[in-house]
Design an enzyme around this catalytic site. Structure first.
Site, mmCIF file in Angstrom:
data_model
loop_
_atom_site.group_PDB
_atom_site.id
_atom_site.type_symbol
_atom_site.label_atom_id
_atom_site.label_comp_id
_atom_site.label_asym_id
_atom_site.label_seq_id
_atom_site.Cartn_x
_atom_site.Cartn_y
_atom_site.Cartn_z
ATOM 1 N N ASP A 1 -8.659 8.025 -0.799
ATOM 2 C CA ASP A 1 -9.618 7.804 0.303
ATOM 3 C C ASP A 1 -9.360 8.823 1.417
ATOM 4 O OD1 ASP A 1 -10.830 5.526 -0.890
ATOM 5 O OD2 ASP A 1 -10.979 4.507 1.046
ATOM 6 N N LYS B 1 8.138 7.411 -2.842
ATOM 7 C CA LYS B 1 8.862 7.096 -1.603
ATOM 8 C C LYS B 1 10.304 6.815 -2.029
ATOM 9 C CE LYS B 1 9.021 6.119 2.840
ATOM 10 N NZ LYS B 1 8.851 7.130 3.904
ATOM 11 N N ASP C 1 -4.429 4.922 -4.275
ATOM 12 C CA ASP C 1 -5.589 4.316 -3.612
ATOM 13 C C ASP C 1 -5.753 4.932 -2.222
ATOM 14 O OD1 ASP C 1 -7.689 2.411 -3.165
ATOM 15 O OD2 ASP C 1 -6.288 1.243 -1.954
ATOM 16 N N ASP D 1 4.495 9.923 2.613
ATOM 17 C CA ASP D 1 4.099 10.132 4.016
ATOM 18 C C ASP D 1 3.851 11.612 4.280
ATOM 19 O OD1 ASP D 1 6.834 10.481 3.588
ATOM 20 O OD2 ASP D 1 7.484 9.440 5.397
ATOM 21 N N TYR E 1 0.026 -4.021 -6.987
ATOM 22 C CA TYR E 1 -1.230 -4.734 -7.231
ATOM 23 C C TYR E 1 -1.046 -5.900 -8.210
ATOM 24 C CZ TYR E 1 -4.407 -1.366 -5.043
ATOM 25 O OH TYR E 1 -5.096 -0.590 -4.160
HETATM 26 C C1 IPM Z 1 -10.468 1.222 -5.390
HETATM 27 C C2 IPM Z 1 -10.546 -0.045 -4.549
HETATM 28 C C3 IPM Z 1 -9.845 -1.180 -5.261
HETATM 29 C C4 IPM Z 1 -8.365 -0.801 -5.338
HETATM 30 C C5 IPM Z 1 -10.009 -2.564 -4.620
HETATM 31 C C6 IPM Z 1 -11.428 -2.929 -4.399
HETATM 32 C C7 IPM Z 1 -9.332 -3.636 -5.448
HETATM 33 O O1 IPM Z 1 -10.063 0.176 -3.273
HETATM 34 O O2 IPM Z 1 -10.940 1.212 -6.536
HETATM 35 O O3 IPM Z 1 -9.987 2.233 -4.889
HETATM 36 O O4 IPM Z 1 -7.615 -1.011 -4.375
HETATM 37 O O5 IPM Z 1 -7.974 -0.306 -6.394
HETATM 38 MN MN MN Z 2 -9.670 2.269 -2.828
#
Ligand code: IPM
Ligand code: MN
Ligand code: NAD
Length: 347
Positions: free
Chosen positions: A245, A185, A241, A217, A139
């Protein structure tokens, strides 16, 4: 005692879920010894529209003076092609405040088990934490370049950055099952090889805990195959990240997962793991639970208000158990109706 809470509602569903959470905080703290003073500042797309910047100077200065920060969500298609995007504002804020530890708890309340797309026998008892490194890795790594014919990013970690996030993961594990799973990884990436070596060194300083490693993975597969096997997962920025999710599949929606980000200076920021959900923004249909639980993490972790946090979390779970559910969980309850149901439970 008065505490200053900087409120960054942001974009999309951000303001809707923030309004809900602040109403709930006010109700839950009506008789508490600590009073929260909420101050709203421009951030993300809202900051761009008003000032040209996703992180206006006044917002950045206020965050540095805050006792804690609540963030809704930022971003949306209308700002995808601007020079300085809402997402860049968020990364800048994390970096400026040094918010290197991002804690993302994943559990499946009994009320949601039957709503999960994963079988009950697989998810029952799921309760783990993703400890995501938040201020380094791909990032932030330089150099980076976006050209017409070629683009690149740089994944970069140093030992100091890996050590400090690893130490946090072990400290969290010491208060839980004393097991840390480091996800990397290391069969391919140099950064992961350093990550793994440093993890081993830090593990020696926590002899009461165990350390295991897993490739990202394979971990992604196991999170849905055997989620109860996990307790504390520690991983780099991008993997954290994605895995968090993915983990939202377990409770059945992104709309219930919260997070807390901490720094060495003591400032902390609390935000849902999801984004601004432009597809449902302004429809009064967002699930506010992720924001409400983030606010409850703030009560626990910044102000030691554990009884108030317990009451808020119990109220959320009871409302969902009664089948009062927003659209993401198959219900028809609006954001404001859901909020009212929680406020009623808190009375
Ligand atoms: C999160 C989001 C952010 C990230 C984006 C919006 C920059 O996806 O907070 O999980 O990737 O960290
Ligand atoms: Mn995110
Ligand atoms: P998203 O998380 O906003 O939405 C993904 C899906 O989940 C959508 O269908 C959305 O409707 C649903 N969803 C998310 N939160 C919900 C909630 N509380 N209640 C009900 N449904 C919910 O991800 P995206 O669509 O990929 O991204 C949209 C924007 O948000 C992008 O600009 C992205 O960069 C940004 N984003 C911001 C943050 C943040 O502010 N921390 C985090 C992730 C994404």
């Amino acid at each position: 005692m008065k505490k200053k809470i900087v409120v960054l509602s942001g974009d999309g569903i951000g303001p809707e879920i923030m309004e809900s959470s602040i109403a709930i905080l006010k109700k839950a703290l009506a008789h508490a010894t600590i009073e929260l003073a909420f101050e709203e500042y421009l951030f993300g797309g809202a900051g761009i529209d008003a000032t040209g910047s996703p992180l206006p100077e006044t917002t950045s200065a206020a965050c540095k003076q805050a006792d804690a920060i609540l963030l809704g969500a930022i971003g949306g298609p209308q700002w995808n092609n601007v020079a300085n995007t809402p997402e860049q504002g968020l990364l800048k804020l994390r970096k400026e405040l040094g918010l290197y530890v991002n804690v993302r708890p994943v559990s499946v309340p009994d009320a949601l088990i039957h709503l999960s797309p994963v079988k009950e026998e697989i998810i029952k008892g799921t309760d783990f934490i993703v400890v995501r490194e938040l201020t380094s890795g791909i990032y932030f790594g330089e150099p980076r370049h976006l050209g017409e014919e070629e683009a690149f990013d740089t994944n970069r970690y140093n030992v100091k950055e890996i050590r400090r996030i690893m130490c946090k993961a072990f400290e969290i594990a010491q208060r839980r099952s004393k097991r840390v799973l480091s996800v990397d990884k290391a069969n391919v990436l140099a950064t992961s090889k350093l990550w793994r070596k440093t993890a081993e060194e830090v593990a020696n300083e926590f002899p009461d805990c165990t350390l295991e490693h897993q490739y990202v993975d394979s971990a992604a597969m196991r999170i849905v195959q055997e989620p109860t096997a996990f307790d504390v997962i520690v991983t780099e920025n991008l993997f954290g990240d994605i895995l968090s999710d993915e983990a939202s599949i377990l409770p059945g929606t992104l709309g219930v997962l919260s997070s807390a980000s901490h720094s060495e200076s003591g400032i902390s920021l609390y935000e849902p793991i999801h984004g601004s959900a432009p597809d449902i923004a302004g429809k009064n249909s967002a699930n506010p639970v992720s924001m409400i639980l983030s606010a409850s993490l703030m009560l626990r972790q910044s102000f030691d208000l554990n009884d108030e946090a317990d009451r808020i979390e119990d109220a959320c779970h009871k409302v969902m158990e009664e089948g009062i559910l927003t659209k993401d969980l198959g219900g028809t309850t609006t954001t404001t109706e859901f909020t009212s149901a929680i406020l009623e439970k808190l009375s």
